[in-house]
Design an enzyme around this catalytic site. Sequence first.
Site, short mmCIF file in Angstrom:
data_model
loop_
_atom_site.label_atom_id
_atom_site.label_comp_id
_atom_site.label_asym_id
_atom_site.label_seq_id
_atom_site.Cartn_x
_atom_site.Cartn_y
_atom_site.Cartn_z
CG HIS A 283 -2.02 1.10 1.40
ND1 HIS A 283 -2.24 1.62 0.00
CD2 HIS A 283 -2.90 1.38 2.40
CE1 HIS A 283 -3.32 2.53 0.51
NE2 HIS A 283 -3.68 2.21 1.68
CG HIS A 322 -4.57 0.48 -8.27
ND1 HIS A 322 -6.19 0.70 -7.88
CD2 HIS A 322 -4.11 1.44 -7.34
CE1 HIS A 322 -6.14 1.42 -6.92
NE2 HIS A 322 -5.03 1.98 -6.80
CG ASP A 379 2.73 4.15 -4.01
OD1 ASP A 379 1.56 3.46 -3.80
OD2 ASP A 379 2.98 5.21 -3.24
C1 SDX Z 1 -1.60 2.07 -3.32
O1 SDX Z 1 -6.40 0.61 -3.20
C2 SDX Z 1 -6.00 2.14 -3.33
O2 SDX Z 1 -6.48 3.02 -3.83
C3 SDX Z 1 -4.47 2.02 -3.30
C4 SDX Z 1 -3.85 3.38 -3.37
C5 SDX Z 1 -4.29 4.47 -2.69
O3 SDX Z 1 -4.18 5.53 -3.18
O4 SDX Z 1 -4.70 4.19 -1.47
O5 SDX Z 1 -3.90 3.67 -4.94
C6 SDX Z 1 -2.12 3.38 -3.11
O6 SDX Z 1 -1.53 1.30 -2.36
C7 SDX Z 1 -1.12 1.69 -4.83
C8 SDX Z 1 -0.58 0.46 -5.12
C9 SDX Z 1 1.00 0.58 -4.49
N1 SDX Z 1 1.35 -1.11 -4.31
C10 SDX Z 1 2.30 -1.44 -4.90
O7 SDX Z 1 2.85 -0.95 -6.16
C11 SDX Z 1 2.70 -3.02 -4.74
C12 SDX Z 1 2.78 -3.87 -6.08
N2 SDX Z 1 1.48 -3.94 -6.47
C13 SDX Z 1 0.67 -5.15 -6.00
O8 SDX Z 1 1.36 -5.88 -5.21
C14 SDX Z 1 -0.55 -5.16 -6.51
O9 SDX Z 1 -0.71 -4.85 -7.75
C15 SDX Z 1 -1.70 -4.60 -5.55
C16 SDX Z 1 -1.56 -5.01 -4.11
C17 SDX Z 1 -1.58 -3.18 -5.65
C18 SDX Z 1 -3.02 -4.94 -5.98
O10 SDX Z 1 -3.21 -6.37 -5.69
P1 SDX Z 1 -4.38 -7.26 -6.24
O11 SDX Z 1 -5.68 -6.47 -6.71
O12 SDX Z 1 -4.75 -8.21 -4.95
O13 SDX Z 1 -4.09 -7.93 -7.42
P2 SDX Z 1 -3.53 -9.51 -7.17
O14 SDX Z 1 -2.20 -9.20 -6.30
O15 SDX Z 1 -4.31 -10.40 -7.17
O16 SDX Z 1 -2.67 -9.71 -8.80
C19 SDX Z 1 -3.40 -10.11 -9.87
C20 SDX Z 1 -2.41 -10.68 -10.59
C21 SDX Z 1 -1.42 -11.56 -9.91
O17 SDX Z 1 -1.08 -12.59 -10.81
P3 SDX Z 1 -1.52 -13.94 -11.18
O18 SDX Z 1 -1.58 -14.69 -9.72
O19 SDX Z 1 -2.90 -13.85 -11.66
O20 SDX Z 1 -0.57 -14.79 -12.14
O21 SDX Z 1 -1.19 -9.63 -11.24
C22 SDX Z 1 -0.10 -9.99 -10.65
C23 SDX Z 1 -0.28 -10.96 -9.39
O22 SDX Z 1 0.89 -11.78 -9.17
N3 SDX Z 1 0.45 -8.62 -10.30
C24 SDX Z 1 1.92 -8.42 -10.14
C25 SDX Z 1 1.86 -7.08 -9.51
N4 SDX Z 1 0.68 -6.71 -9.27
C26 SDX Z 1 -0.13 -7.73 -9.40
N5 SDX Z 1 2.96 -9.01 -10.63
C27 SDX Z 1 4.14 -8.37 -10.56
N6 SDX Z 1 4.13 -7.15 -9.92
C28 SDX Z 1 3.16 -6.37 -9.56
N7 SDX Z 1 3.45 -5.30 -9.08
#
Ligand code: SDX
Length: 445
Positions: A283, A322, A379
């Site tokens: 996050h 996201h 981010d």
């Molecule tokens: C913020 O919610 C908000 O609005 C948050 C925010 C705000 O203003 O409050 O916008 C701020 O928190 C932005 C997000 C910052 N986090 C990151 O950058 C961390 C990296 N991103 C993730 O870990 C992920 O994308 C999330 C946590 C942001 C979202 O996760 P989800 O919606 O639970 O998605 P998921 O983990 O289920 O991923 C879906 C697929 C998966 O692949 P498969 O298992 O289907 O093969 O996408 C892949 C994940 O492995 N994936 C990624 C990835 N993000 C998702 N693979 C590699 N790198 C990534 N960053």
Amino acid sequence: MSTQMQAPDTAQNGAQRRDTVTVIDNRTGESYELPITDGTVRGIDLRQVRTSPEDFGLMVYEPGYANIASCRSAITYLDGERGILQHRGYPIEQLAEHSTYLEVAYLLIHGELPTSAQLEEWRHEVTIHTFVHENVKRFMQGFRHDAHPMGMLLGSVGALSTFYPDANEIEDPENRAIQTVRLIAKMPTLAAFAFRHSRGQPYVYPDNDLRYSGNFLSMMYKMTELKYQPDPRLERALEVLFILHADHEQNCSTSAVRGVGSSHVDPYSAVAAGVAALYGPLHGGANEAVLRMLNRIGDKRNIPDFLRGVEEGKERLMGFGHRVYKNYDPRARIIKSAADDVFEVTGRRSPMLEIALELERIALEDEYFVARKLYPNVDFYSGMIYEALGLPVEMFPVMFAIGRTAGWVANWLEQVQDPEQRIARPRQIYTGSRDRDYVPIEQRG
Ligand code: SDX
């Protein structure tokens, strides 16, 4: 994703549309007609779907609440497919270009843009509440010299609840109003104190002659000069960053504020829960994780190997992806352009920027990311601005928390005044043992 469904007046078969959905339980052949309201069905309506009178009935199982609306809110509208973000109906692009953070905070909290008189009164109220009790300073001085500033912020925001014991009178509108002002006003002070602590420097008190972001820069960077003179271009860059981080619908930290606030605790304790949630690397901690990731990649030549590790599940591309945006995060686009202004002022174009730009270019073409609709989020670029401002990576989520305080407070206020809201208490799928008899210790093992 915010639901705002506008269905046609007649069904596809020409019949008069009924705002219901019919569920057929194939275990019993029974069918159930469930009302649809605002694009949702009530989870509790599924409890009638049961196989026998003794059956508990159906629940909804949704880890992370990915498709669960937890509240009604008029604060922020998101459309993740189109990359739309609006606060009280105003597009984030226009607010970032024309507004100030305090004006956006007023908008989020009060629902309308302030008149000049309202804004002046609001700015005055916030300015005169930037100080914290001296004991808060002493409390913060008790942390280790290398304490993470987010941990210090988490502890000190929670500690504020002990300095304003009447803050738990949440039914009193005037009490809510003064606690709201205090939280918006004191977050930068606590953040700057945490930064100065991490540098072993004396804490700098607020300067009420300065505006919100200029005062924050003064508390962060003032040394022996009699009066700190903030660079207006850096002030503006901070204002834009705080605006872009102000609110974002029911994200993890805002949901934490609402969840804790649903117990009717004081707003300091509820906002401390938001700080705790924002601390996490998935996050608000992602901006810190992005810089650490870029430092680890170290050179553009290492990008293909790193991305291979991502696709093999060994790494995450921090700053990408996201829960809601399946398009480019509109905030990331604005931050990317603000970065150039900051680099011009500081003369410190982040060496990581080249790696980030190349990483983005490759990732946006790479099938793994395209298939999963993974785009840069807020981010991905913000950390490089903070780095150019001379901030250590540990301060990056703290900067996020300053901006998000307005959204946390606005959501807390909306929730405590929402007659539909109840204490947060989800159910579970029980997977453990049942009906076991106690085993004396000598008979175990
Ligand atoms: C913020 O919610 C908000 O609005 C948050 C925010 C705000 O203003 O409050 O916008 C701020 O928190 C932005 C997000 C910052 N986090 C990151 O950058 C961390 C990296 N991103 C993730 O870990 C992920 O994308 C999330 C946590 C942001 C979202 O996760 P989800 O919606 O639970 O998605 P998921 O983990 O289920 O991923 C879906 C697929 C998966 O692949 P498969 O298992 O289907 O093969 O996408 C892949 C994940 O492995 N994936 C990624 C990835 N993000 C998702 N693979 C590699 N790198 C990534 N960053």
